[in-house]
Design an enzyme around this catalytic site. Structure first.
Site, PDB file in Angstrom:
ATOM      1  N   THR A  13       0.501   4.151 -31.382  1.00 51.30           N
ATOM      2  CA  THR A  13       0.460   3.112 -30.362  1.00 51.30           C
ATOM      3  C   THR A  13       1.094   1.832 -30.902  1.00 51.30           C
ATOM      4  O   THR A  13       1.215   1.643 -32.101  1.00 51.30           O
ATOM      5  CB  THR A  13      -0.979   2.818 -29.914  1.00 51.30           C
ATOM      6  OG1 THR A  13      -1.658   2.054 -30.926  1.00 51.30           O
ATOM      7  CG2 THR A  13      -1.758   4.099 -29.648  1.00 51.30           C
ATOM      8  N   GLY A  14       1.491   0.948 -29.977  1.00 51.10           N
ATOM      9  CA  GLY A  14       2.153  -0.287 -30.396  1.00 51.10           C
ATOM     10  C   GLY A  14       3.447  -0.008 -31.116  1.00 51.10           C
ATOM     11  O   GLY A  14       3.798  -0.685 -32.087  1.00 51.10           O
ATOM     12  N   GLY A  20       4.417  -0.282 -35.953  1.00 51.42           N
ATOM     13  CA  GLY A  20       4.254   0.970 -35.229  1.00 51.42           C
ATOM     14  C   GLY A  20       5.533   1.781 -35.188  1.00 51.42           C
ATOM     15  O   GLY A  20       5.535   2.991 -35.433  1.00 51.42           O
ATOM     16  N   TYR A 156      -9.252 -13.224 -32.700  1.00 49.89           N
ATOM     17  CA  TYR A 156      -8.507 -12.186 -33.415  1.00 49.89           C
ATOM     18  C   TYR A 156      -9.292 -11.703 -34.634  1.00 49.89           C
ATOM     19  O   TYR A 156      -9.402 -10.491 -34.872  1.00 49.89           O
ATOM     20  CB  TYR A 156      -7.153 -12.745 -33.853  1.00 49.89           C
ATOM     21  CG  TYR A 156      -6.292 -11.778 -34.620  1.00 49.89           C
ATOM     22  CD1 TYR A 156      -5.534 -10.823 -33.958  1.00 49.89           C
ATOM     23  CD2 TYR A 156      -6.219 -11.827 -36.015  1.00 49.89           C
ATOM     24  CE1 TYR A 156      -4.719  -9.937 -34.664  1.00 49.89           C
ATOM     25  CE2 TYR A 156      -5.422 -10.941 -36.726  1.00 49.89           C
ATOM     26  CZ  TYR A 156      -4.671 -10.005 -36.048  1.00 49.89           C
ATOM     27  OH  TYR A 156      -3.881  -9.122 -36.746  1.00 49.89           O
TER      28      TYR A 156
END
Length: 267
Positions: A13-14, A20, A156
């Site tokens: 993912t990403g 990624g 975050y």
């Protein structure tokens, strides 16, 4: 070194850029069949063009904040490749930043939904087939921020602390099924996300992009002894190892790729 994962199926993912995409590249070079995903409106088409000469790779757009998208993602991967043996979750955002007292609930919810709950959703879809096969590798992207929080990035930081705890818990729950779950914790890697951070810093402080990086390292990341941003392939190399059979006795661990940014033993 023979990583002994040729023919395995991976979902990254990403993966339309940065860590990624570089992880997908390295997996393909090892003979892994790879599915890449990122949110709609990204650069998945370009990633496929860049990667397709290396092996079998497909792309599926998905918004990991939407459960229906995640279920559709896995259905398409199963249809075209099969159940993933390897899951690498690189999807994430900086999210809401600024003074703690000025970040509203929506900023917190959005950051946690993408960074933490996105990982929860993909793990929940991937683990059953890995357990049945008695072989699985999951690598979740944590951060130096998980153990060394910065006051202007608390949403975050909290999301990455959650990733570290999630990974440790999953490693205990499913290690007995040979489903190994670990994290990689980068710090200040050259990616589109940190490019945006540094451009914003440059604009606010009236300096060049390179000066923004240099002053950020001096003022905000003094523990990074190499005095530079990391490279995506330096992170992907650590991820690749954890995906491999060479890491068959590593479970519930964290590999820091941070140039020494975390300045304590306990963290």
């Amino acid at each position: 070194m023979n990583l002994d994962i040729a023919g395995k199926i991976a979902l990254v993912t990403g993966a339309d850029s940065g860590m990624g995409k570089e992880t997908a590249r390295m997996l393909l070079q090892e003979g892994v069949r790879v599915a890449i995903t990122d949110q709609p409106g990204g650069d998945l088409a370009k990633s496929i063009e860049d990667l397709k000469s290396l092996g079998e790779v497909i792309a599926v757009e998905a918004d990991l904040t939407r459960l229906d998208d995640v279920k559709t993602l896995f259905a398409k991967v199963r249809e075209q490749l099969g159940d993933p043996d390897i899951l690498v979750n690189c999807a994430g955002v900086t999210g809401a930043t600024g003074d703690f007292l000025e970040v509203d609930d929506e900023g917190w919810h959005s950051t946690l939904n993408i960074n933490l709950m996105g990982a929860v959703r993909v793990c929940r879809e991937a683990i059953p087939a890995m357990r049945a096969a008695k072989w699985g590798r999951i690598v979740l992207m944590s951060s130096e921020d998980a153990v060394q929080p910065y006051v202007d990035e608390l949403a975050y930081c909290a999301s990455k602390a959650g990733i570290s705890s999630l990974s440790k818990g999953l490693s205990k729950a499913y290690g007995c099924d040979n489903v190994l779950v670990n994290t990689v914790s980068p710090a200040f890697i050259a990616t589109p996300m940190t490019d945006k951070m540094m451009q914003k810093r440059a604009d606010e402080k009236g300096m060049s992009f390179d000066e923004a990086i240099e002053t950020f390292l001096e003022q905000e990341r003094p523990g990074m002894t190499l005095k530079r941003r990391g490279k995506a392939d330096e992170v992907a190399s650590a991820i690749l190892f954890l995906c491999s059979e060479r890491a068959s006795f590593i479970n519930g661990a964290d590999i820091r790729v941070d140039s020494g940014s975390v300045m304590t033993v306990a963290g």
